[in-house]
Enzyme design. Structure first.
Site, short mmCIF file in Angstrom:
data_model
loop_
_atom_site.label_atom_id
_atom_site.label_comp_id
_atom_site.label_asym_id
_atom_site.label_seq_id
_atom_site.Cartn_x
_atom_site.Cartn_y
_atom_site.Cartn_z
N CYS A 159 0.86 -1.18 0.00
CA CYS A 159 0.00 0.00 0.00
C CYS A 159 0.90 1.22 0.00
O CYS A 159 1.56 1.52 1.00
CB CYS A 159 -0.90 -0.03 1.24
SG CYS A 159 -2.11 1.29 1.31
N CYS A 353 -8.04 5.88 -7.43
CA CYS A 353 -7.31 6.45 -6.31
C CYS A 353 -7.33 7.97 -6.42
O CYS A 353 -7.06 8.52 -7.50
CB CYS A 353 -5.86 5.95 -6.28
SG CYS A 353 -4.89 6.61 -4.91
#
Length: 423
Positions: A159, A353
């Site tokens: 991540c 995102c």
């Protein structure tokens, strides 16, 4: 009547509870097991770290919306999943039987893999609200006595977006406080290049993020392997493409936030046939475990191979849009099983995102998330910060009212339409 138990109430677990409740017969039970009685909007934690948000701003009490949607909430820690006995064994000695189990626990944070890493060591974290709050106190101490900052993601991390966000948001806040000139900043990442993101890049994320780093005078080290963290320094090896050590860095630091590697939680680790060696849930294309077909997995806790070999191990992120598509597949497949049919639904694994940089940001859409892609798009601009703020506010409202099932899909479609990109 069937009993569907969902283990975990993070992003995937909460959406799954609402979606499954909607797709299965009314007489069936939907039960959520979670250590806490609240949902936390993890993407806001970098804002918590610098004092732009407070705890109350990003938490949702789950009892009321779940009761409204006829979902039972059990607050407590799961000790172990018993696949053969079809039950979740709880730390308090009780057990929760199930007909179908959806594992949506998220990960365990593997801080212990590197000496000195994590809130119990010498680096901060934005992986949990408690970590971010503790990090805020450390950030204020930095502002009182400025010094070097190191931000990034260690080997095995999967991540990377929050690392970039944290670095840029810290940089923005330091400028606001007129002390940026007293704080050297270094971004340390296991990625083979800036903007890789565990996805081999999306659109021009490499160029966009490198440009942001240069504009903000943030140095970077890629192909980085963190050896050890001490109170005032971080020891880092920079590797060549063949995995040999290129350079050893002794980085001074006054403040650091490093994202750790993930592993499966203890409640599922070491269960033969259910998880891989790292404890991540094994699933087929229908999000179903091959050994225990009454168990489904979704979100960060499932096993996904990396997009390719890299000098330093880099995992694949499981973003909100991707998780939402897994939820939809699980809900539809459990509904099919309840009708005596076979599962047919598959997750799309698309990614969206919106990375806030405090006074700007980068947004990207990858369809599908793993290349090659039908949509491979990224863009930067001041509007991204505004979009992230609106995103947070709107999604939390959806969770509070129990209607968050298709949020990411709608957000992606809106971005595509706004920027005139064909889906």
């Amino acid at each position: 009547m069937a009993r569907v138990v969902i283990l975990g109430a993070g992003l995937g677990g909460v959406i799954a509870a609402y979606d499954i409740r909607k797709t299965i017969p009314r007489q069936d039970e939907v039960i959520v097991i979670n250590e806490n009685d609240f949902y936390q909007f993890v993407p806001s934690n970098p804002w918590i770290l610098v004092g732009w948000r407070e705890r109350k701003d990003i938490l949702v009490d789950l009892a009321k919306p779940m009761k409204k949607r006829r979902v039972e909430l059990i607050v407590g820690a799961a000790k172990k999943v018993d696949p053969k006995g079809k039950a979740v064994l709880m730390e308090d000695g009780t057990s929760v039987p199930y007909d179908y189990l959806v594992i949506a626990t998220g990960p365990e944070l593997a801080f212990d893999e590197i000496e000195g890493l994590g809130p119990k060591g010498f680096t901060q974290s934005v992986c949990h609200i408690d970590h971010a709050q503790a990090g805020y106190a450390a950030f204020e101490a930095l502002c009182d006595e400025p010094g070097p900052v190191v931000v990034g993601a260690v080997q095995g991390a999967s991540c990377f977006g929050p690392a970039y966000e944290t670095a840029m948001i810290i940089e923005t806040e330091l400028r606001k406080r007129k002390i940026r000139d007293r704080v050297p900043m270094t971004f340390v990442t296991s990625e083979p290049y800036i903007g890789h993101l565990g996805l081999d890049g999306v659109g021009d994320t490499k160029g966009l993020l490198e440009s942001e780093m240069r504009d903000r005078h943030i140095k970077w080290i890629t192909n980085a392997r963190v050896k050890k963290v001490e109170a005032t320094r971080m020891l880092v090896e920079e590797l060549n493409e063949d995995g040999s050590v290129k350079t050893e860095h002794d980085l001074p630091m006054k403040f650091s936030m490093m994202l750790p590697a993930f592993r499966g939680v203890s409640a599922v680790r070491d269960i033969d046939g259910l998880v891989n060696p790292k404890g991540f849930i094994l699933t087929d294309k229908h999000q179903r475990n091959p050994t225990y077909p009454d168990i489904f997995g979704l979100g960060v806790c499932i096993a996904i191979p990396p997009v390719g070999k890299t000098p330093v191990p880099v995992g694949v992120p499981k973003t909100g849009f991707m998780i939402e598509s897994m939820v939809n597949a699980v809900a539809e497949n459990i509904a099919a099983l309840r009708k005596g049919e076979q599962p047919t639904h598959e997750a799309t694994w698309n990614a969206i995102c919106i990375a806030d940089f405090g006074d700007g940001g980068v947004a990207f859409i990858a369809q599908p998330q793993i290349p090659p892609r039908n949509v491979n798009w990224s863009v930067s601009g001041g509007w991204v910060h505004t979009a992230k703020v609106a995103f947070e506010k709107y999604f939390l409202r959806k969770v509070r009212t129990g209607h968050a099932e298709t949020f990411y899909e709608n957000a992606a479609l809106a971005l595509l339409k706004t920027h005139k990109i064909k889906d």
